[in-house]
Design a protein around this motif. Sequence first.
Motif, PDB file in Angstrom:
ATOM      1  N   VAL A 144       0.871  -1.167   0.000  1.00 53.57           N
ATOM      2  CA  VAL A 144       0.000   0.000   0.000  1.00 53.57           C
ATOM      3  C   VAL A 144       0.910   1.219   0.000  1.00 53.57           C
ATOM      4  CG1 VAL A 144      -1.670   1.351   1.324  1.00 53.57           C
ATOM      5  CG2 VAL A 144      -1.919  -1.138   1.178  1.00 53.57           C
ATOM      6  N   ASN A 145       0.723   2.120  -0.951  1.00 50.45           N
ATOM      7  CA  ASN A 145       1.594   3.275  -1.114  1.00 50.45           C
ATOM      8  C   ASN A 145       0.882   4.547  -0.684  1.00 50.45           C
ATOM      9  OD1 ASN A 145       3.423   1.488  -2.158  1.00 50.45           O
ATOM     10  ND2 ASN A 145       3.208   2.155  -4.274  1.00 50.45           N
ATOM     11  N   ILE A 146       1.562   5.376   0.114  1.00 54.27           N
ATOM     12  CA  ILE A 146       1.004   6.626   0.625  1.00 54.27           C
ATOM     13  C   ILE A 146       2.028   7.739   0.436  1.00 54.27           C
ATOM     14  CG2 ILE A 146      -0.501   5.496   2.314  1.00 54.27           C
ATOM     15  CD1 ILE A 146       1.579   6.128   4.479  1.00 54.27           C
ATOM     16  N   LEU A 147       1.556   9.007   0.490  1.00 53.90           N
ATOM     17  CA  LEU A 147       2.508  10.115   0.376  1.00 53.90           C
ATOM     18  C   LEU A 147       2.209  11.287   1.291  1.00 53.90           C
ATOM     19  CD1 LEU A 147       2.166  12.400  -2.767  1.00 53.90           C
ATOM     20  CD2 LEU A 147       0.253  11.109  -1.864  1.00 53.90           C
ATOM     21  N   LEU A 148       1.049  11.370   1.931  1.00 58.83           N
ATOM     22  CA  LEU A 148       0.717  12.543   2.726  1.00 58.83           C
ATOM     23  C   LEU A 148       1.253  12.429   4.152  1.00 58.83           C
ATOM     24  CD1 LEU A 148      -2.895  13.299   1.483  1.00 58.83           C
ATOM     25  CD2 LEU A 148      -0.730  14.291   0.718  1.00 58.83           C
ATOM     26  N   PRO A 149       1.734  13.548   4.710  1.00 55.59           N
ATOM     27  CA  PRO A 149       2.355  13.519   6.039  1.00 55.59           C
ATOM     28  C   PRO A 149       1.461  12.947   7.132  1.00 55.59           C
ATOM     29  CG  PRO A 149       2.851  15.592   4.958  1.00 55.59           C
ATOM     30  CD  PRO A 149       1.868  14.898   4.074  1.00 55.59           C
ATOM     31  N   ALA A 150       0.167  13.253   7.117  1.00 57.91           N
ATOM     32  CA  ALA A 150      -0.708  12.732   8.163  1.00 57.91           C
ATOM     33  C   ALA A 150      -0.760  11.219   8.147  1.00 57.91           C
ATOM     34  CB  ALA A 150      -2.123  13.307   7.996  1.00 57.91           C
ATOM     35  N   ASP A 151      -0.798  10.627   6.936  1.00 59.96           N
ATOM     36  CA  ASP A 151      -0.831   9.168   6.828  1.00 59.96           C
ATOM     37  C   ASP A 151       0.505   8.555   7.248  1.00 59.96           C
ATOM     38  OD1 ASP A 151      -3.442   9.242   5.888  1.00 59.96           O
ATOM     39  OD2 ASP A 151      -2.807   9.451   3.801  1.00 59.96           O
ATOM     40  N   ILE A 152       1.596   9.232   6.914  1.00 55.30           N
ATOM     41  CA  ILE A 152       2.916   8.747   7.332  1.00 55.30           C
ATOM     42  C   ILE A 152       3.017   8.785   8.860  1.00 55.30           C
ATOM     43  CG2 ILE A 152       5.405   9.161   7.197  1.00 55.30           C
ATOM     44  CD1 ILE A 152       4.871  10.379   4.392  1.00 55.30           C
ATOM     45  N   GLY A 153       2.465   9.834   9.478  1.00 58.20           N
ATOM     46  CA  GLY A 153       2.445   9.906  10.938  1.00 58.20           C
ATOM     47  C   GLY A 153       1.675   8.746  11.552  1.00 58.20           C
ATOM     48  N   GLU A 154       0.529   8.409  10.963  1.00 57.67           N
ATOM     49  CA  GLU A 154      -0.259   7.279  11.467  1.00 57.67           C
ATOM     50  C   GLU A 154       0.511   5.967  11.318  1.00 57.67           C
ATOM     51  OE1 GLU A 154      -3.590   5.278  13.085  1.00 57.67           O
ATOM     52  OE2 GLU A 154      -2.952   7.379  13.092  1.00 57.67           O
ATOM     53  N   LEU A 155       1.213   5.808  10.206  1.00 55.91           N
ATOM     54  CA  LEU A 155       2.024   4.603   9.998  1.00 55.91           C
ATOM     55  C   LEU A 155       3.123   4.520  11.041  1.00 55.91           C
ATOM     56  CD1 LEU A 155       2.795   2.143   8.225  1.00 55.91           C
ATOM     57  CD2 LEU A 155       4.199   3.718   6.849  1.00 55.91           C
ATOM     58  N   PHE A 156       3.774   5.647  11.318  1.00 52.61           N
ATOM     59  CA  PHE A 156       4.857   5.664  12.300  1.00 52.61           C
ATOM     60  C   PHE A 156       4.355   5.260  13.685  1.00 52.61           C
ATOM     61  CE2 PHE A 156       7.169   8.311  15.490  1.00 52.61           C
ATOM     62  CZ  PHE A 156       8.345   7.595  15.486  1.00 52.61           C
ATOM     63  N   ARG A 157       3.188   5.735  14.044  1.00 55.52           N
ATOM     64  CA  ARG A 157       2.660   5.421  15.370  1.00 55.52           C
ATOM     65  C   ARG A 157       2.282   3.957  15.524  1.00 55.52           C
ATOM     66  NH1 ARG A 157       0.604  10.496  14.333  1.00 55.52           N
ATOM     67  NH2 ARG A 157      -1.368   9.703  13.506  1.00 55.52           N
ATOM     68  N   SER A 158       2.177   3.262  14.422  1.00 58.19           N
ATOM     69  CA  SER A 158       1.759   1.852  14.484  1.00 58.19           C
ATOM     70  C   SER A 158       2.912   0.886  14.237  1.00 58.19           C
ATOM     71  CB  SER A 158       0.663   1.599  13.438  1.00 58.19           C
ATOM     72  OG  SER A 158       1.183   1.709  12.122  1.00 58.19           O
ATOM     73  N   GLU A 159       4.170   1.388  14.290  1.00 63.64           N
ATOM     74  CA  GLU A 159       5.282   0.506  13.930  1.00 63.64           C
ATOM     75  C   GLU A 159       5.703  -0.433  15.052  1.00 63.64           C
ATOM     76  OE1 GLU A 159       8.745   2.736  12.892  1.00 63.64           O
ATOM     77  OE2 GLU A 159       9.101   3.464  14.902  1.00 63.64           O
ATOM     78  N   GLY A 160       5.341  -0.147  16.308  1.00 66.03           N
ATOM     79  CA  GLY A 160       5.644  -1.050  17.404  1.00 66.03           C
ATOM     80  C   GLY A 160       7.063  -0.941  17.923  1.00 66.03           C
ATOM     81  N   LEU A 161       7.379  -1.796  18.890  1.00 65.46           N
ATOM     82  CA  LEU A 161       8.688  -1.764  19.541  1.00 65.46           C
ATOM     83  C   LEU A 161       9.797  -2.283  18.636  1.00 65.46           C
ATOM     84  CD1 LEU A 161      10.200  -1.209  22.227  1.00 65.46           C
ATOM     85  CD2 LEU A 161       9.733  -3.588  22.871  1.00 65.46           C
ATOM     86  N   HIS A 162       9.463  -3.178  17.719  1.00 64.78           N
ATOM     87  CA  HIS A 162      10.448  -3.767  16.811  1.00 64.78           C
ATOM     88  C   HIS A 162      10.020  -3.487  15.370  1.00 64.78           C
ATOM     89  CE1 HIS A 162      10.686  -6.669  20.387  1.00 64.78           C
ATOM     90  NE2 HIS A 162      11.742  -5.872  20.461  1.00 64.78           N
ATOM     91  N   PRO A 163      10.223  -2.256  14.887  1.00 61.26           N
ATOM     92  CA  PRO A 163       9.747  -1.890  13.548  1.00 61.26           C
ATOM     93  C   PRO A 163      10.346  -2.794  12.468  1.00 61.26           C
ATOM     94  CG  PRO A 163      10.510   0.040  14.764  1.00 61.26           C
ATOM     95  CD  PRO A 163      10.937  -1.148  15.538  1.00 61.26           C
ATOM     96  N   ARG A 164       9.524  -3.093  11.484  1.00 59.31           N
ATOM     97  CA  ARG A 164       9.977  -3.911  10.345  1.00 59.31           C
ATOM     98  C   ARG A 164       9.788  -3.118   9.064  1.00 59.31           C
ATOM     99  NH1 ARG A 164       6.282  -8.230   9.645  1.00 59.31           N
ATOM    100  NH2 ARG A 164       7.681  -8.996   8.010  1.00 59.31           N
ATOM    101  N   ARG A 165      10.782  -3.214   8.191  1.00 58.40           N
ATOM    102  CA  ARG A 165      10.617  -2.680   6.850  1.00 58.40           C
ATOM    103  C   ARG A 165      10.752  -3.837   5.867  1.00 58.40           C
ATOM    104  NH1 ARG A 165      15.909   1.072   7.208  1.00 58.40           N
ATOM    105  NH2 ARG A 165      17.505  -0.522   7.491  1.00 58.40           N
ATOM    106  N   MET A 166      10.540  -3.556   4.600  1.00 56.55           N
ATOM    107  CA  MET A 166      10.587  -4.618   3.602  1.00 56.55           C
ATOM    108  C   MET A 166      11.966  -5.276   3.599  1.00 56.55           C
ATOM    109  SD  MET A 166       9.784  -4.418  -0.495  1.00 56.55           S
ATOM    110  CE  MET A 166      11.193  -3.392  -0.881  1.00 56.55           C
ATOM    111  N   THR A 167      11.996  -6.589   3.711  1.00 57.55           N
ATOM    112  CA  THR A 167      13.255  -7.320   3.655  1.00 57.55           C
ATOM    113  C   THR A 167      13.755  -7.366   2.224  1.00 57.55           C
ATOM    114  OG1 THR A 167      12.674  -8.704   5.550  1.00 57.55           O
ATOM    115  CG2 THR A 167      14.380  -9.535   4.070  1.00 57.55           C
ATOM    116  N   LEU A 168      14.988  -6.984   2.024  1.00 51.55           N
ATOM    117  CA  LEU A 168      15.593  -7.130   0.700  1.00 51.55           C
ATOM    118  C   LEU A 168      16.027  -8.594   0.574  1.00 51.55           C
ATOM    119  CD1 LEU A 168      17.657  -3.824   0.396  1.00 51.55           C
ATOM    120  CD2 LEU A 168      15.365  -4.341  -0.437  1.00 51.55           C
ATOM    121  N   GLN A 169      15.107  -9.410   0.083  1.00 51.33           N
ATOM    122  CA  GLN A 169      15.316 -10.858   0.101  1.00 51.33           C
ATOM    123  C   GLN A 169      16.553 -11.313  -0.660  1.00 51.33           C
ATOM    124  OE1 GLN A 169      13.479 -12.792   2.197  1.00 51.33           O
ATOM    125  NE2 GLN A 169      15.137 -14.236   1.728  1.00 51.33           N
ATOM    126  N   PRO A 170      16.907 -10.673  -1.783  1.00 48.27           N
ATOM    127  CA  PRO A 170      18.155 -11.081  -2.437  1.00 48.27           C
ATOM    128  C   PRO A 170      19.370 -10.930  -1.516  1.00 48.27           C
ATOM    129  CG  PRO A 170      16.845  -9.709  -3.905  1.00 48.27           C
ATOM    130  CD  PRO A 170      16.181  -9.653  -2.573  1.00 48.27           C
TER     131      PRO A 170
END
Length: 504
Positions: free
Chosen positions: A101-127
């Motif tokens: 899911v792709n977003i670009l507005l600051p308010a949505d990015i703020g909501e995403l940040f608040r939901s990242e938890g104690l151990h944030p995960r980003r996309m694994t570069l599987q290669p």
Amino acid sequence: MLSSTARLSISPLAKRVLSVPLATQASENIDAADGGLTRKKDNGDGIQPFEKIPHTGNNGWINLLRFWKEDRFKDLHKHMETTFSTLGPIYRENLGSQSTVNILLPADIGELFRSEGLHPRRMTLQPWATHRETRKHSKGVFLKNGTEWRADRLLLNREVMMSSAVRRFLPLLDDVARDFCLMLRRRVETEGNRGDGCHRLTLDPSPDLFRFALEASCHVLYGERIGLFSSSPSQESERFIWAVERMLATTPPLLYLPSRLLLRLRAPLWTQHATAWDHIFSHAEARIQTGYQRLRAQQSGALMERGQLSLELIKANITELMAGGVDTTAVPLQFALFELARNPEVQERVRAQVQLSWKQASGDAQRVLQGAPLLKGTVKETLRLYPVGITVQRYPVRDIVLQNYHIPAGTLVQACLYPLGRSRDVFLEPERFQPTRWDFRSLAFGFGARQCVGRRIAENEMQLLLMHVLLNFRLSITSSEDLKTKYTLILQPESPPSITFTTL
């Protein structure tokens, strides 16, 4: 202090969202009437299901084939910008085995940040992960998750992120930046044309910037100068730069395919990728093995001599920092020099502040940077227009609502930095290069606990190089046309810009 006029360079609502620390924004609800920066109130009424999010096509494999056929990977940043323009501020995309899911507005990015938890995960570069696993290499914090990631990251933060760490490595970076400018000045005075008491030379600085970034990284991470500013730099170092570029170029298409299958099939693309990583690891291993004990004895201030880190952890993370710290510094410096050259009034304003701060600080690098905030603004403004990484990703640990759509926990959500930085809903006059607009935070290095671990090194490395260049040269270009850009895991110019350096 920035003038009130300069502070108007970002739209009022976007500034309100961006300037408040994201973690403190949980109580804010932003209304759709405020310039389109919409985070609808989560009142339980009318929230749309995930499936209703606008999308580019549900069949990821057909989408992937279209990407390959139309060679869209190199223009992924432009594709995102166009798709947001067509579908709105949120959309879904399926590419091969990846769904986002792709977003670009600051308010949505703020909501995403608040939901990242104690151990944030980003996309694994599987290669990258598959290479580590098949070669039996330890993973650094870039590829780790969970409690193991957090333990290692807290250790590394003390070594490369905190103020005490910056005070240790800043003199090392300053030494390299000074030497770079001495080398460049000798070249301009030797090869350039003379007139009006000055020397001037037009050149493509990108090869020298790559050497600068590698020399600086080695000095900080290994405590070693490798002589890349000599008239004949080592072939080993040139091969390392080539290997990093090859690794970056082969990563994007591999992200959407099963790496293990490609490994078993011995696919040429996988072989190129793995061979590039093998050379990167060989380069790092040779220096780590020979330098570890020497650096501990010398107490040089380099990362390798810090006693809290195990040798295995040092190997894994230094290799990642080296691989991720050359192109990602050298390329933004190309863009920064280009933008300063085609905006002479901005260049003179930054230079005047640097010269004043240099005089007041008697050349002390740390004090000069503190007294010249426009240097940091220049770096931030460069990364707004030309973000090295075009997305920041997180998997929310709880269900959230973005743009009135339900996003289930565990969904891969991407904040898309290229269209964000050029959005008129977020920035006023986004096409203008304006370092004075930055009295708020930037997302170029990510956010929160999982922001780029090499951020402090990269920020100071770029600022110091720009500082010494502006003290020594006036920059100009023959054409002010926009640079064409391409994406190869990082954003870079299609063709490096030529810049005229005139001695001061």
